[in-house]
Design a protein around this motif. Structure first.
Motif, PDB file in Angstrom:
ATOM      1  N   MET A  41       0.752  -1.290  -0.144  1.00 43.78           N
ATOM      2  CA  MET A  41       0.026  -0.146  -0.141  1.00 43.78           C
ATOM      3  C   MET A  41       0.932   1.178   0.192  1.00 43.78           C
ATOM      4  O   MET A  41       0.427   2.103  -0.575  1.00 43.78           O
ATOM      5  CB  MET A  41      -0.914   0.177   1.237  1.00 43.78           C
ATOM      6  N   LYS A  42       1.952   1.230   0.789  1.00 47.64           N
ATOM      7  CA  LYS A  42       3.006   2.390   0.790  1.00 47.64           C
ATOM      8  C   LYS A  42       3.449   2.728  -0.596  1.00 47.64           C
ATOM      9  O   LYS A  42       3.582   3.670  -1.158  1.00 47.64           O
ATOM     10  CB  LYS A  42       3.674   2.337   1.653  1.00 47.64           C
ATOM     11  N   ALA A  43       3.960   1.358  -1.147  1.00 53.20           N
ATOM     12  CA  ALA A  43       4.835   1.696  -2.411  1.00 53.20           C
ATOM     13  C   ALA A  43       3.767   2.272  -3.667  1.00 53.20           C
ATOM     14  O   ALA A  43       4.208   2.888  -4.536  1.00 53.20           O
ATOM     15  CB  ALA A  43       5.618   0.422  -2.703  1.00 53.20           C
ATOM     16  N   LEU A  44       2.557   1.467  -3.772  1.00 49.27           N
ATOM     17  CA  LEU A  44       1.796   1.711  -4.832  1.00 49.27           C
ATOM     18  C   LEU A  44       1.086   3.084  -4.551  1.00 49.27           C
ATOM     19  O   LEU A  44       0.708   3.642  -5.615  1.00 49.27           O
ATOM     20  CB  LEU A  44       0.773   0.653  -4.938  1.00 49.27           C
ATOM     21  N   TYR A  45       0.510   3.615  -3.408  1.00 51.24           N
ATOM     22  CA  TYR A  45      -0.253   4.465  -3.511  1.00 51.24           C
ATOM     23  C   TYR A  45       0.146   5.742  -2.481  1.00 51.24           C
ATOM     24  O   TYR A  45       0.103   6.843  -2.955  1.00 51.24           O
ATOM     25  CB  TYR A  45      -1.796   3.948  -2.949  1.00 51.24           C
ATOM     26  N   VAL A  46       0.720   5.267  -1.062  1.00 49.90           N
ATOM     27  CA  VAL A  46       0.957   6.305  -0.167  1.00 49.90           C
ATOM     28  C   VAL A  46       2.443   7.208  -0.724  1.00 49.90           C
ATOM     29  O   VAL A  46       2.139   8.477  -0.608  1.00 49.90           O
ATOM     30  CB  VAL A  46       1.015   5.790   1.161  1.00 49.90           C
ATOM     31  N   ASN A  47       3.137   6.632  -1.033  1.00 45.54           N
ATOM     32  CA  ASN A  47       4.275   7.021  -1.754  1.00 45.54           C
ATOM     33  C   ASN A  47       3.934   8.218  -2.818  1.00 45.54           C
ATOM     34  O   ASN A  47       4.600   9.171  -2.981  1.00 45.54           O
ATOM     35  CB  ASN A  47       5.388   6.322  -2.225  1.00 45.54           C
ATOM     36  N   GLN A  48       3.009   7.734  -3.735  1.00 46.02           N
ATOM     37  CA  GLN A  48       2.518   8.669  -4.760  1.00 46.02           C
ATOM     38  C   GLN A  48       2.029   9.895  -4.355  1.00 46.02           C
ATOM     39  O   GLN A  48       1.941  10.888  -4.733  1.00 46.02           O
ATOM     40  CB  GLN A  48       1.769   7.840  -5.659  1.00 46.02           C
ATOM     41  N   MET A  49       1.144   9.800  -3.140  1.00 40.13           N
ATOM     42  CA  MET A  49       0.376  10.989  -2.756  1.00 40.13           C
ATOM     43  C   MET A  49       1.277  12.023  -1.966  1.00 40.13           C
ATOM     44  O   MET A  49       1.242  12.928  -2.413  1.00 40.13           O
ATOM     45  CB  MET A  49      -0.442  10.363  -1.287  1.00 40.13           C
ATOM     46  N   LEU A 104      -7.796  11.404   3.856  1.00 39.21           N
ATOM     47  CA  LEU A 104      -7.865  10.502   3.080  1.00 39.21           C
ATOM     48  C   LEU A 104      -9.350   9.979   3.109  1.00 39.21           C
ATOM     49  O   LEU A 104      -9.655   9.672   4.316  1.00 39.21           O
ATOM     50  CB  LEU A 104      -6.861   9.511   2.903  1.00 39.21           C
ATOM     51  N   CYS A 105      -9.996   9.638   1.974  1.00 37.32           N
ATOM     52  CA  CYS A 105     -11.165   8.615   2.081  1.00 37.32           C
ATOM     53  C   CYS A 105     -10.700   7.328   1.204  1.00 37.32           C
ATOM     54  O   CYS A 105     -10.380   7.410   0.163  1.00 37.32           O
ATOM     55  CB  CYS A 105     -12.302   9.337   1.337  1.00 37.32           C
ATOM     56  N   ASP A 106     -10.727   6.397   1.983  1.00 40.99           N
ATOM     57  CA  ASP A 106     -10.471   5.045   1.453  1.00 40.99           C
ATOM     58  C   ASP A 106     -11.908   4.367   1.265  1.00 40.99           C
ATOM     59  O   ASP A 106     -12.427   3.909   2.412  1.00 40.99           O
ATOM     60  CB  ASP A 106      -9.527   4.390   2.588  1.00 40.99           C
ATOM     61  N   CYS A 107     -12.164   4.160  -0.067  1.00 40.57           N
ATOM     62  CA  CYS A 107     -13.658   3.807  -0.342  1.00 40.57           C
ATOM     63  C   CYS A 107     -13.456   2.951  -1.549  1.00 40.57           C
ATOM     64  O   CYS A 107     -12.965   3.327  -2.745  1.00 40.57           O
ATOM     65  CB  CYS A 107     -14.432   4.965  -0.555  1.00 40.57           C
ATOM     66  N   ALA A 108     -13.850   1.587  -1.499  1.00 37.02           N
ATOM     67  CA  ALA A 108     -14.178   0.964  -0.366  1.00 37.02           C
ATOM     68  C   ALA A 108     -13.014   0.253   0.391  1.00 37.02           C
ATOM     69  O   ALA A 108     -12.235  -0.208  -0.464  1.00 37.02           O
ATOM     70  CB  ALA A 108     -15.425  -0.321  -0.929  1.00 37.02           C
ATOM     71  N   ALA A 109     -13.072   0.167   1.501  1.00 38.08           N
ATOM     72  CA  ALA A 109     -11.969   0.377   2.400  1.00 38.08           C
ATOM     73  C   ALA A 109     -11.470  -1.199   2.499  1.00 38.08           C
ATOM     74  O   ALA A 109     -10.377  -1.507   2.933  1.00 38.08           O
ATOM     75  CB  ALA A 109     -12.182   0.801   3.813  1.00 38.08           C
ATOM     76  N   GLY A 110     -12.397  -2.027   2.620  1.00 31.18           N
ATOM     77  CA  GLY A 110     -11.949  -3.581   2.826  1.00 31.18           C
ATOM     78  C   GLY A 110     -11.602  -3.454   3.917  1.00 31.18           C
ATOM     79  O   GLY A 110     -12.175  -3.585   5.013  1.00 31.18           O
ATOM     80  N   TYR A 111     -10.396  -4.331   4.207  1.00 33.62           N
ATOM     81  CA  TYR A 111      -9.905  -4.442   5.625  1.00 33.62           C
ATOM     82  C   TYR A 111      -9.032  -3.292   6.035  1.00 33.62           C
ATOM     83  O   TYR A 111      -8.432  -3.251   7.156  1.00 33.62           O
ATOM     84  CB  TYR A 111      -9.188  -5.740   5.873  1.00 33.62           C
ATOM     85  N   GLY A 112      -9.150  -1.996   5.353  1.00 34.13           N
ATOM     86  CA  GLY A 112      -8.226  -0.952   5.690  1.00 34.13           C
ATOM     87  C   GLY A 112      -6.861  -0.504   5.413  1.00 34.13           C
ATOM     88  O   GLY A 112      -6.155   0.023   6.022  1.00 34.13           O
ATOM     89  N   TRP A 113      -6.474  -1.684   4.729  1.00 40.50           N
ATOM     90  CA  TRP A 113      -5.003  -1.750   4.481  1.00 40.50           C
ATOM     91  C   TRP A 113      -4.342  -0.431   4.201  1.00 40.50           C
ATOM     92  O   TRP A 113      -3.478   0.221   4.601  1.00 40.50           O
ATOM     93  CB  TRP A 113      -4.515  -2.925   3.392  1.00 40.50           C
ATOM     94  N   LEU A 114      -5.299   0.409   3.110  1.00 40.52           N
ATOM     95  CA  LEU A 114      -4.598   1.671   2.548  1.00 40.52           C
ATOM     96  C   LEU A 114      -4.793   2.493   3.530  1.00 40.52           C
ATOM     97  O   LEU A 114      -3.632   3.235   3.782  1.00 40.52           O
ATOM     98  CB  LEU A 114      -5.503   1.636   1.411  1.00 40.52           C
ATOM     99  N   GLY A 115      -5.763   2.817   4.048  1.00 41.70           N
ATOM    100  CA  GLY A 115      -6.193   3.866   5.368  1.00 41.70           C
ATOM    101  C   GLY A 115      -5.249   3.894   6.391  1.00 41.70           C
ATOM    102  O   GLY A 115      -4.595   4.863   6.816  1.00 41.70           O
ATOM    103  N   LEU A 116      -4.792   2.690   6.923  1.00 37.54           N
ATOM    104  CA  LEU A 116      -4.320   2.404   7.898  1.00 37.54           C
ATOM    105  C   LEU A 116      -2.649   2.913   7.676  1.00 37.54           C
ATOM    106  O   LEU A 116      -1.785   3.190   8.451  1.00 37.54           O
ATOM    107  CB  LEU A 116      -4.337   0.965   8.783  1.00 37.54           C
ATOM    108  N   THR A 117      -2.200   2.225   6.441  1.00 36.79           N
ATOM    109  CA  THR A 117      -0.950   2.571   6.102  1.00 36.79           C
ATOM    110  C   THR A 117      -0.427   4.125   5.907  1.00 36.79           C
ATOM    111  O   THR A 117       0.479   4.410   6.354  1.00 36.79           O
ATOM    112  CB  THR A 117      -0.474   1.826   4.637  1.00 36.79           C
ATOM    113  N   PHE A 118      -1.766   4.979   5.208  1.00 33.49           N
ATOM    114  CA  PHE A 118      -1.395   6.186   5.331  1.00 33.49           C
ATOM    115  C   PHE A 118      -1.202   6.770   6.634  1.00 33.49           C
ATOM    116  O   PHE A 118      -0.511   7.669   6.804  1.00 33.49           O
ATOM    117  CB  PHE A 118      -2.844   6.597   4.610  1.00 33.49           C
ATOM    118  N   LEU A 119      -2.039   6.192   7.534  1.00 33.50           N
ATOM    119  CA  LEU A 119      -1.877   6.908   9.015  1.00 33.50           C
ATOM    120  C   LEU A 119      -0.537   6.489   9.643  1.00 33.50           C
ATOM    121  O   LEU A 119       0.100   7.477  10.362  1.00 33.50           O
ATOM    122  CB  LEU A 119      -2.862   6.444   9.888  1.00 33.50           C
ATOM    123  N   LEU A 120      -0.133   5.280   9.285  1.00 29.39           N
ATOM    124  CA  LEU A 120       1.172   4.881   9.813  1.00 29.39           C
ATOM    125  C   LEU A 120       2.284   5.479   9.251  1.00 29.39           C
ATOM    126  O   LEU A 120       3.580   5.743   9.824  1.00 29.39           O
ATOM    127  CB  LEU A 120       1.286   3.413   9.704  1.00 29.39           C
TER     128      LEU A 120
END
Length: 244
Positions: free
Chosen positions: A1-9, A20-36
């Protein structure tokens, strides 16, 4: 999630104060990575109760709950005000919303987002979709005909999706510029250098290096078409940044 998306942000936005709006979040991998990674706040939107409850638990364990909001909603029904989200991420979701809801979902993303949109969803115009039956042209057929066609190839696939075309994203062009050349990456070198990485999908796996055929395709499309390459790539993966 960090390599694919958060680093690009982080290439374009100071995420420390971003929502960040993570939709549909699934198990929250992207959103939680964003916060971390230091992100400001995440709005998790997920229509499946079990998954949304799992995100709540993960956020509690990680001590991130005070930076989270949770909505048990479909994308088209998100009850937020216009331009209340800095970054909207829709990762492999729009193909699942159904043909009747695509326009409403796209309009919701456009309405809510202030700074950046990150989209990934299979491209309907590409002859083969890996997120489907992987039988050439099957996804071009009306859903009611697909099972008959797939039986010719001794394949069966019941969860038929409605895939988007590039024109479905055209509503973003009034307010946003599409800035990535290779999926969500700035260029082919950045995409190549994000390997190896761990993918949580399909039960989880390490991806050590890019497949040669995929590398060749993305190199060719990005070289010839630049930032318009998403129009013909297998996936409509792209990053949209607000126009100044």
């Amino acid at each position: 999630m960090k390599a694919l998306y958060v680093n690009q942000m982080m290439l374009h936005i100071d995420i420390s104060s971003a929502v960040l709006c993570d939709c549909a979040a699934g198990y929250g991998w992207l959103g939680l990575t964003f916060l971390l990674c230091g992100g400001g706040k995440v709005v998790f939107v997920e229509p499946v109760t079990m998954k949304l409850n799992a995100i709540r638990s993960f956020a509690d364990i990680l001590g991130l709950s005070d930076k989270c909001e949770f909505y048990h909603q479909y994308m088209q029904d998100i009850p937020l005000t216009d331009k209340s989200i800095d970054i909207f991420a829709s990762i492999e979701t729009l193909e699942h919303v159904g043909s009747d809801n695509v326009k409403a979902c796209i309009n919701t993303i456009n309405r809510l987002t202030k700074k950046m949109i990150i989209i990934t969803t299979p491209n309907r115009i590409f002859p083969v979709v890996s997120h489907d039956s992987v039988v050439p042209f099957a996804h071009w057929l009306p859903i009611r005909w697909r099972d008959t066609y797939l039986r010719i190839f001794k394949r069966e696939y019941k969860a038929h999706n409605h895939f988007l075309t590039p024109s479905d994203l055209s509503v973003f062009q009034k307010r946003f510029n599409q800035i990535s050349k290779v999926l969500t990456f700035k260029n082919i070198e950045d995409w190549k250098n994000h390997y190896p990485f761990y993918s949580p999908y399909s039960g989880g796996m390490w991806k050590k290096k890019p497949h040669p055929a995929l590398f060749a395709l993305l190199w060719l499309t990005s070289t010839v078409f630049g930032k318009k390459a998403y129009l013909i790539n297998p996936n409509l993966a792209s990053v949209w940044l607000r126009k100044e």
